[in-house]
Design an enzyme around this catalytic site. Structure first.
Site, PDB file in Angstrom:
ATOM      1  N   ASP A  10       0.868  -1.176   0.000  1.00 37.36           N
ATOM      2  CA  ASP A  10       0.000   0.000   0.000  1.00 37.36           C
ATOM      3  C   ASP A  10       0.906   1.228   0.000  1.00 37.36           C
ATOM      4  O   ASP A  10       2.097   1.129   0.331  1.00 37.36           O
ATOM      5  CB  ASP A  10      -0.862  -0.029   1.266  1.00 37.36           C
ATOM      6  CG  ASP A  10      -1.566   1.294   1.490  1.00 37.36           C
ATOM      7  OD1 ASP A  10      -2.267   1.741   0.570  1.00 37.36           O
ATOM      8  OD2 ASP A  10      -1.384   1.889   2.583  1.00 37.36           O
ATOM      9  N   ASP A  12      -0.027   5.259   0.946  1.00 30.74           N
ATOM     10  CA  ASP A  12      -0.137   6.245   2.036  1.00 30.74           C
ATOM     11  C   ASP A  12      -0.360   5.543   3.381  1.00 30.74           C
ATOM     12  O   ASP A  12      -1.285   4.753   3.533  1.00 30.74           O
ATOM     13  CB  ASP A  12      -1.289   7.226   1.744  1.00 30.74           C
ATOM     14  CG  ASP A  12      -1.072   8.585   2.422  1.00 30.74           C
ATOM     15  OD1 ASP A  12      -0.115   8.708   3.207  1.00 30.74           O
ATOM     16  OD2 ASP A  12      -1.857   9.505   2.146  1.00 30.74           O
ATOM     17  N   LYS A 181      -9.012  -2.034  -3.405  1.00 28.96           N
ATOM     18  CA  LYS A 181      -9.010  -2.764  -2.136  1.00 28.96           C
ATOM     19  C   LYS A 181     -10.223  -2.356  -1.300  1.00 28.96           C
ATOM     20  O   LYS A 181     -10.554  -1.196  -1.296  1.00 28.96           O
ATOM     21  CB  LYS A 181      -7.721  -2.431  -1.361  1.00 28.96           C
ATOM     22  CG  LYS A 181      -6.446  -2.748  -2.108  1.00 28.96           C
ATOM     23  CD  LYS A 181      -5.219  -2.229  -1.385  1.00 28.96           C
ATOM     24  CE  LYS A 181      -5.044  -0.723  -1.554  1.00 28.96           C
ATOM     25  NZ  LYS A 181      -3.799  -0.179  -0.968  1.00 28.96           N
ATOM     26  N   ASP A 206      -1.313  -0.539   6.119  1.00 26.04           N
ATOM     27  CA  ASP A 206      -1.648  -0.005   7.441  1.00 26.04           C
ATOM     28  C   ASP A 206      -3.141  -0.020   7.709  1.00 26.04           C
ATOM     29  O   ASP A 206      -3.569   0.213   8.839  1.00 26.04           O
ATOM     30  CB  ASP A 206      -1.174   1.449   7.567  1.00 26.04           C
ATOM     31  CG  ASP A 206      -1.958   2.370   6.639  1.00 26.04           C
ATOM     32  OD1 ASP A 206      -1.992   2.086   5.416  1.00 26.04           O
ATOM     33  OD2 ASP A 206      -2.549   3.361   7.111  1.00 26.04           O
TER      34      ASP A 206
END
Lengths: 254, 254
Positions: A10, A12, A181, A206
């Site tokens: 991922d 950010d 996602k 995250d």
């Protein structure tokens, strides 16, 4: 630790936070590249083109080719091409999604589309939303690049693409299809294009509701990094658990 | 038939349909006026001022004073005045709602409001929605003039104000307060201002989820007219029933 070949990140909250790199992630990616392991970037952001994302990564000290970048825009365009052939598409969205459709030679129209595609659009208006609603009521399919209701910024949460797709979906009483996602479509595409086994792939992120669930639904191992918006304590309460927890990627040894 | 004194009418689907009057309704209203019975118009439309609504009614052959017109805009402005006193308000909306706030001498601001008020706004943008979201995250109350998700037009359903309020509510994870039907606030205001008993009031409308439920929640009798979007067969399946069913208002004798 299993031997993984494909590391899917991922962006950010995992590789950078807003305008700052996360140094432990950058270092980890450098180690993977030195060992000739494969690195992919898997992002729900449909507003930027792979080339723009590549530039961002470069600023953070990461060299990546456009082929390593899977955005929800790219996947959406490929999906429409596969499922709807020569369909005409009404697109709400910015550069990334428009460019992706141009590259797949899919015709973008304002009237009578077969498919309505929605990506984040900071120039969205009542008129654009109404056009989308009327097209869907006339039978067009409704596809959202991603279902994020909100996204964090320095001043607070801004409305995410999912909130606008949901609006159209509720006005028309039609279920949308989402590409980003936690839908596993992006990981499926990486697998198909490179021929990995699922056990060779690892999804690192995250955000439980997008990144980790995406890996779980796809069927590969997952790493929760504690460098972003969702803290490990909250994730530990979930029924389906990530494979690994780390504070940051300096703890993950390959 | 009970003796009613105050007849509260929904507008679109009850008194007119789009740009055409419903003659049986117009005739019924004339009869009420001849008998000196009180007539009110109770509308969720916040985009028009009472004076603009009065003009529309005039075109359909109905003479009404502005005092007989209760719009969700007017009620929202009065509610904010009562509950929030000298609060500063960020308003998303058109003429009707802005005028109503001006008339109540409530300050409209772009930054740091105490209350965010949302009415239908055909010029709504990403920027306006983001401003509303950030204000609500900073503690401002969220008030919607009405919760209609969609409204019918000749070309199909357009997005209603409720769909945008819901968007902000979901981004911020905050429950909005709604003023328009089915909230009973407009009927409560008529009752307070004129001193009717609930048994003297009658709510007449074509839309179960707004008009009839508004009357039921307020606690007065209700009439379902079959001249609008929701047909009697569908209403007959509901648990809470209107007091009367008529095809049109020629069947209702006073």
């Amino acid at each position: 630790m299993k031997q993984y070949r494909a590391f899917c990140f991922d962006l950010d909250g995992t590789v950078y936070r807003g305008k700052e790199a996360i140094p432990t992630a950058v270092k980890f990616i450098h180690q993977l590249q030195e060992k000739k392991l494969d690195v992919f970037f898997v992002t729900n952001n449909s507003s930027k083109t792979p080339s723009q994302i590549r530039e961002t990564l470069k600023q953070f000290g990461i060299d990546a080719s456009e082929k390593q970048i899977y955005s929800s825009a790219l996947v959406t365009a490929k999906y429409v091409k596969e499922r709807f052939g020569q369909a005409k598409v009404y697109v709400i969205g910015q550069d990334g999604i428009r460019r992706a459709f141009q590259e797949q030679n899919i015709g973008m129209v304002e009237e009578k589309p077969d498919v309505v595609v929605m990506g984040i659009d900071r120039m969205i208006t009542y008129e654009k939303l109404t056009k989308a609603c009327l097209a869907v009521q006339n039978g067009a399919a409704l596809i959202g690049t991603n279902e994020d209701i909100r996204f964090p910024t320095e001043e607070g949460f801004h409305p995410g693409n999912g909130s606008f797709v949901k609006l159209v979906s509720q006005v028309c009483n039609v279920e949308p299809i989402f590409m980003g996602k936690p839908s596993p479509v992006m990981l499926e595409m990486i697998q198909q294009e490179y021929g990995y086994g699922k056990e060779e792939m690892l999804m690192i992120g995250d955000n439980y509701d997008t990144d980790i669930l995406c890996g779980i639904r796809f069927g590969c191992d997952t790493v929760h990094v504690n460098t972003g918006v969702v803290k490990a304590e909250a994730v530990k309460e979930k029924e389906l658990q990530p494979t690994y927890y780390v504070e940051d990627l300096s703890e993950f040894h390959i």
